[in-house]
Design a protein around this motif. Sequence first.
Motif, short mmCIF file in Angstrom:
data_model
loop_
_atom_site.label_atom_id
_atom_site.label_comp_id
_atom_site.label_asym_id
_atom_site.label_seq_id
_atom_site.Cartn_x
_atom_site.Cartn_y
_atom_site.Cartn_z
N VAL A 148 55.23 25.58 46.82
CA VAL A 148 55.03 27.31 46.49
C VAL A 148 54.27 27.75 47.65
O VAL A 148 53.06 27.25 47.98
CB VAL A 148 54.26 27.28 45.17
CG1 VAL A 148 53.85 28.66 44.96
CG2 VAL A 148 54.85 26.75 43.83
N VAL A 149 54.65 28.77 48.12
CA VAL A 149 53.81 29.48 49.28
C VAL A 149 52.84 30.23 48.66
O VAL A 149 52.92 31.26 48.07
CB VAL A 149 54.96 30.28 50.13
CG1 VAL A 149 53.98 30.94 51.35
CG2 VAL A 149 55.80 29.29 50.54
N LEU A 150 51.67 29.97 49.06
CA LEU A 150 50.35 30.80 48.83
C LEU A 150 49.68 31.30 49.96
O LEU A 150 49.62 30.45 51.11
CB LEU A 150 49.40 29.91 47.90
CG LEU A 150 49.80 29.49 46.61
CD1 LEU A 150 48.62 28.78 46.01
CD2 LEU A 150 50.16 30.54 45.55
N VAL A 151 49.22 32.47 50.14
CA VAL A 151 48.42 33.07 51.39
C VAL A 151 47.16 32.57 51.33
O VAL A 151 46.68 31.80 50.15
CB VAL A 151 48.49 34.46 51.21
CG1 VAL A 151 49.85 35.04 51.45
CG2 VAL A 151 47.60 35.12 50.08
N LEU A 155 45.29 30.14 48.07
CA LEU A 155 45.01 29.04 48.40
C LEU A 155 43.22 28.54 47.92
O LEU A 155 42.91 27.74 47.33
CB LEU A 155 45.41 28.55 49.79
CG LEU A 155 46.66 28.02 49.99
CD1 LEU A 155 46.76 27.78 51.48
CD2 LEU A 155 47.04 26.81 49.11
N MET A 156 42.49 29.39 48.51
CA MET A 156 41.13 29.24 48.35
C MET A 156 40.64 29.29 47.14
O MET A 156 39.90 28.48 46.34
CB MET A 156 40.17 29.94 49.27
CG MET A 156 40.73 29.73 50.80
SD MET A 156 39.84 30.97 51.83
CE MET A 156 38.28 30.91 51.81
N LEU A 157 41.17 30.24 46.16
CA LEU A 157 41.16 30.54 44.83
C LEU A 157 41.39 29.31 43.95
O LEU A 157 40.63 28.79 43.11
CB LEU A 157 41.58 31.73 44.19
CG LEU A 157 41.60 32.16 42.99
CD1 LEU A 157 40.00 32.18 42.57
CD2 LEU A 157 42.20 33.51 42.55
N ASN A 191 40.89 40.18 41.45
CA ASN A 191 41.86 40.22 40.49
C ASN A 191 43.15 40.36 40.94
O ASN A 191 44.24 39.88 40.33
CB ASN A 191 41.56 42.04 39.99
CG ASN A 191 40.17 41.87 38.99
OD1 ASN A 191 40.15 40.91 38.48
ND2 ASN A 191 39.93 42.93 38.80
N VAL A 192 43.42 40.93 42.14
CA VAL A 192 44.56 40.87 42.74
C VAL A 192 45.12 39.18 43.27
O VAL A 192 46.23 39.07 42.82
CB VAL A 192 44.63 41.35 44.35
CG1 VAL A 192 46.01 41.27 45.07
CG2 VAL A 192 44.56 43.01 44.02
N HIS A 193 44.17 38.65 43.58
CA HIS A 193 44.57 37.00 43.93
C HIS A 193 44.89 36.38 42.65
O HIS A 193 45.75 35.32 42.66
CB HIS A 193 43.22 36.28 44.48
CG HIS A 193 42.94 37.08 46.11
ND1 HIS A 193 43.99 37.41 46.79
CD2 HIS A 193 41.66 37.27 46.44
CE1 HIS A 193 43.28 38.14 47.90
NE2 HIS A 193 42.02 37.84 47.82
N ARG A 199 51.43 34.84 38.96
CA ARG A 199 52.91 35.24 39.17
C ARG A 199 53.72 34.06 39.89
O ARG A 199 54.62 33.72 39.34
CB ARG A 199 52.99 36.56 40.14
CG ARG A 199 54.31 36.96 40.24
CD ARG A 199 54.25 38.21 41.22
NE ARG A 199 53.94 38.02 42.62
CZ ARG A 199 54.75 37.29 43.57
NH1 ARG A 199 55.96 37.17 43.33
NH2 ARG A 199 54.18 36.96 44.84
N LYS A 200 52.70 33.36 40.79
CA LYS A 200 53.55 32.16 41.33
C LYS A 200 53.54 30.84 40.90
O LYS A 200 54.36 30.03 40.93
CB LYS A 200 52.85 32.10 42.54
CG LYS A 200 53.12 33.28 43.72
CD LYS A 200 52.29 33.03 45.03
CE LYS A 200 52.76 34.39 45.99
NZ LYS A 200 51.95 34.22 47.53
N LEU A 201 52.39 30.66 40.06
CA LEU A 201 52.46 29.30 39.24
C LEU A 201 52.45 29.24 37.77
O LEU A 201 52.10 28.19 37.19
CB LEU A 201 50.91 28.72 39.77
CG LEU A 201 50.89 28.66 41.20
CD1 LEU A 201 49.39 28.09 41.51
CD2 LEU A 201 51.60 27.46 41.83
#
Length: 225
Positions: A148-151, A155-157, A191-193, A199-201
């Motif tokens: 899964v591609v995370l920015v 990733l840090m969150l 909130n965006v992160h 959405r991705k996980l």
Amino acid sequence: MRILLVEDDALVAAGIEAGLALSDFVVDGVTTLDAARSALTTIDYDAVILDRRLPDGDGLTLLTQWRRAGVATPVLMLTAKDAVASRVEGLQGGADDYLVKPFDLDELIARLQALLRRVAGQVDRAIHHGRIAFDPIDRSVSLDGQPVVLVRRELMLLEALIRARGRILSTDQLKDRLYGIDDEVESNALNVHIYQLRRKLGRDVIETVRGLGYRLGAVSKEPSA
């Protein structure tokens, strides 16, 4: 992961900060013992990189004070002294690891990551949470074995939440782990992160605990329908 770097050599500090940033560490740099004391009472750091020779004294003096006060934050100590007696003194004074200057930046990062794994009682390189696997070394995430591609901030969150192992982290605690003192943070950035991770996980990957903050959701072993 947020690191306090206590180093008065500007060139060395800049190199460490740049290298750690590439591994998604947030680094706050200070140059004196007094500044380090103040920083550690203000922010909950994941680890400290502490030089011994500082303008206002020996870093080992500060470390000894921290340990006597019950501060358990892991410390990687730096020194220009290569004598065995000096290394033993540092370790007995409360350092969790010791690195002699000059050192290779890759080794420092590897030692820091190993130190964090050891403190967390982690044996496997990857950290698992149900269907999610996070590798802090190569900064990769998989869900059900699929990448899964995370920015960077996502990733840090995820790392902050997965290392908390179910503990609730407040909004301020999460921001501390994602942003440095000098970073400009938009009011809705966190909130965006969180939205993007859900959405991705999966929508249940992060649980909102009303009035307190956020934590990793319950372990899910089956893909969502």
